[in-house]
Design a protein around this motif. Structure first.
Motif, short mmCIF file in Angstrom:
data_model
loop_
_atom_site.label_atom_id
_atom_site.label_comp_id
_atom_site.label_asym_id
_atom_site.label_seq_id
_atom_site.Cartn_x
_atom_site.Cartn_y
_atom_site.Cartn_z
N PRO A 1 0.82 -1.22 0.00
CA PRO A 1 0.00 0.00 0.00
C PRO A 1 0.85 1.26 0.00
O PRO A 1 1.84 1.37 0.73
N LEU A 2 0.48 2.22 -0.83
CA LEU A 2 1.12 3.53 -0.84
C LEU A 2 0.10 4.55 -0.34
O LEU A 2 -0.85 4.89 -1.04
N CYS A 3 0.31 5.03 0.89
CA CYS A 3 -0.63 5.95 1.52
C CYS A 3 -0.07 7.37 1.43
O CYS A 3 0.72 7.80 2.28
N LEU A 4 -0.47 8.09 0.40
CA LEU A 4 0.08 9.41 0.13
C LEU A 4 -0.69 10.52 0.83
O LEU A 4 -0.09 11.46 1.37
N THR A 5 -2.00 10.43 0.81
CA THR A 5 -2.82 11.52 1.36
C THR A 5 -3.17 11.31 2.82
O THR A 5 -3.42 12.27 3.55
N SER A 6 -3.22 10.05 3.26
CA SER A 6 -3.59 9.75 4.64
C SER A 6 -2.99 8.41 5.05
O SER A 6 -2.97 7.47 4.24
N LYS A 7 -2.52 8.31 6.26
CA LYS A 7 -1.98 7.04 6.77
C LYS A 7 -3.07 5.98 6.91
O LYS A 7 -2.78 4.79 6.98
N ALA A 8 -4.32 6.42 6.90
CA ALA A 8 -5.42 5.50 7.14
C ALA A 8 -5.90 4.78 5.89
O ALA A 8 -6.61 3.78 5.99
N SER A 9 -5.53 5.28 4.71
CA SER A 9 -6.03 4.64 3.49
C SER A 9 -5.00 4.73 2.37
O SER A 9 -4.24 5.71 2.28
N ALA A 10 -4.97 3.71 1.52
CA ALA A 10 -4.02 3.66 0.41
C ALA A 10 -4.57 4.41 -0.79
O ALA A 10 -5.77 4.44 -1.05
N ASP A 11 -3.65 5.03 -1.53
CA ASP A 11 -4.00 5.71 -2.77
C ASP A 11 -3.57 4.91 -3.99
O ASP A 11 -4.21 4.97 -5.04
N LEU A 12 -2.49 4.15 -3.84
CA LEU A 12 -1.93 3.36 -4.93
C LEU A 12 -1.39 2.05 -4.36
O LEU A 12 -1.27 1.88 -3.15
N ALA A 13 -1.06 1.13 -5.26
CA ALA A 13 -0.42 -0.13 -4.87
C ALA A 13 0.93 -0.22 -5.55
O ALA A 13 1.03 -0.09 -6.78
N LEU A 14 1.98 -0.41 -4.77
CA LEU A 14 3.33 -0.58 -5.30
C LEU A 14 3.51 -2.04 -5.71
O LEU A 14 3.22 -2.95 -4.93
N VAL A 15 3.97 -2.28 -6.93
CA VAL A 15 4.18 -3.64 -7.43
C VAL A 15 5.62 -4.05 -7.15
O VAL A 15 6.57 -3.39 -7.58
N VAL A 16 5.78 -5.15 -6.42
CA VAL A 16 7.10 -5.64 -6.01
C VAL A 16 7.33 -7.04 -6.58
O VAL A 16 6.48 -7.90 -6.47
N GLU A 17 8.49 -7.23 -7.18
CA GLU A 17 8.83 -8.52 -7.78
C GLU A 17 10.19 -8.98 -7.29
O GLU A 17 11.12 -8.18 -7.17
N LYS A 18 10.31 -10.27 -6.97
CA LYS A 18 11.56 -10.80 -6.44
C LYS A 18 12.47 -11.25 -7.58
O LYS A 18 12.05 -11.98 -8.46
N GLU A 19 13.72 -10.81 -7.54
CA GLU A 19 14.74 -11.21 -8.51
C GLU A 19 16.05 -11.47 -7.77
O GLU A 19 16.60 -10.56 -7.15
N ASN A 20 16.51 -12.71 -7.82
CA ASN A 20 17.79 -13.05 -7.17
C ASN A 20 17.83 -12.64 -5.71
O ASN A 20 18.80 -12.02 -5.24
N ASN A 21 16.74 -12.94 -4.98
CA ASN A 21 16.65 -12.64 -3.55
C ASN A 21 16.72 -11.15 -3.25
O ASN A 21 17.18 -10.74 -2.17
N ILE A 22 16.29 -10.34 -4.20
CA ILE A 22 16.15 -8.90 -4.01
C ILE A 22 14.78 -8.50 -4.53
O ILE A 22 14.36 -8.97 -5.59
N TYR A 23 14.07 -7.67 -3.79
CA TYR A 23 12.80 -7.16 -4.27
C TYR A 23 13.04 -5.91 -5.12
O TYR A 23 13.82 -5.04 -4.75
N ARG A 24 12.33 -5.86 -6.25
CA ARG A 24 12.45 -4.71 -7.14
C ARG A 24 11.07 -4.10 -7.35
O ARG A 24 10.09 -4.81 -7.57
N ALA A 25 11.00 -2.78 -7.26
CA ALA A 25 9.74 -2.07 -7.49
C ALA A 25 9.97 -0.97 -8.52
O ALA A 25 10.82 -0.11 -8.33
N SER A 26 9.23 -1.03 -9.62
CA SER A 26 9.41 -0.03 -10.66
C SER A 26 8.09 0.47 -11.24
O SER A 26 8.09 1.22 -12.21
N THR A 27 6.97 0.05 -10.66
CA THR A 27 5.68 0.55 -11.14
C THR A 27 4.66 0.53 -10.01
O THR A 27 4.89 -0.07 -8.95
N CYS A 28 3.55 1.20 -10.23
CA CYS A 28 2.46 1.22 -9.26
C CYS A 28 1.14 1.09 -10.01
O CYS A 28 1.07 1.34 -11.22
N LEU A 29 0.11 0.69 -9.30
CA LEU A 29 -1.21 0.49 -9.88
C LEU A 29 -2.25 1.30 -9.11
O LEU A 29 -2.07 1.58 -7.93
#
Length: 248
Positions: A198-226
């Motif tokens: 969850p990406l809570c930009l406007t309020s800690k109580a609710s999410a505005d976007l979802a960060l997409v996380v993908e595992k590669e070689n035991n490292i998480y990578r995030a390069s987009t949001c939904l």
């Protein structure tokens, strides 16, 4: 193979309403932009069929065909979709939809065995965010490629300031996962299992976007949001999300 290439389904949206009524109660409309047409359930049925067809779990026996929707009734009976061979000579679809059937329905006695539901993962540990692994976020790429998905008040914001805010929001999400592992919601997209934070930009109580996380070689990578509407479509293919931030 798509569902509509496979079978003729008359009055499809009426059939969707019938499935909703038969299945255990669940909200199938979007939270941010409700349409009244059960778009999450429509997306679920279409993509579930394609995955099952790929897994060879759409069973054809004689003049009938069946697949497991992955949904259940309030009494936990599995729900199946039943088809018969299309008798129209000019029809491009080889099958014709008969209806949604509970596992106990006599119509399903035509089959020697019933198919299983779709499988989206081989290792259950992939569904849980490993807080010991590093998360590398391409903040600039997330912003530049997805700025139209951000709340309107952030779209005109200075990109440097927005980047700082986004980094802080991502760190908040990581702390939240440490408190509750269910915060990271698995999603299935284009043959890949990913996690949503969850990406809570406007309020800690609710999410505005979802960060997409993908595992590669035991490292998480995030390069987009939904947007949350996009996220629930992908996440619901696997299971109904438990965490409140993505519930609809």
């Amino acid at each position: 193979m798509t569902l509509f290439e496979y079978a003729w389904i008359p009055e499809f949206f009426d059939r969707i309403k019938e499935l909703k009524a038969l299945a255990m109660k669940e909200e199938w409309d979007y939270k941010k932009h409700p349409s009244g047409k059960e778009p999450i359930l429509v997306n679920y049925v279409k993509h579930t069929f394609s995955k099952l067809y790929e897994e060879k779990k759409v069973y054809e026996q004689g003049n009938y065909s069946v697949f497991n929707t992955g949904l259940v009734t309030p009494l936990q009976e599995e729900i199946f979709s039943l088809f018969q061979r299309n008798k129209r000579q000019s029809a491009s679809q080889p099958w014709y939809f008969i209806g949604w059937k509970k596992q106990s329905d006599r119509d399903l006695m035509k089959f020697e065995r019933l198919p299983e539901c779709a499988n989206y993962f081989d290792n259950a540990s992939d569904l849980i965010y490993d807080t010991k692994l590093e998360l590398r976020s391409n903040v600039n790429h997330i912003i530049e490629d997805n700025i139209d998905r951000f709340p309107s008040s952030f779209q005109e914001m200075d990109r440097y300031q927005l980047g700082i805010l986004l980094e802080g929001t991502i760190n908040d999400a990581k702390r939240r996962i440490r408190r509750n592992y269910k915060t990271a919601v698995p999603q299935y997209y284009k043959g890949k299992l990913q996690l949503l934070l969850p990406l809570c930009l406007t309020s800690k109580a609710s999410a505005d976007l979802a960060l997409v996380v993908e595992k590669e070689n035991n490292i998480y990578r995030a390069s987009t949001c939904l947007t949350l509407d996009m996220a629930i479509n992908n996440a619901r293919l696997i299971a109904k999300p438990d965490d409140e931030w993505l519930k609809v």
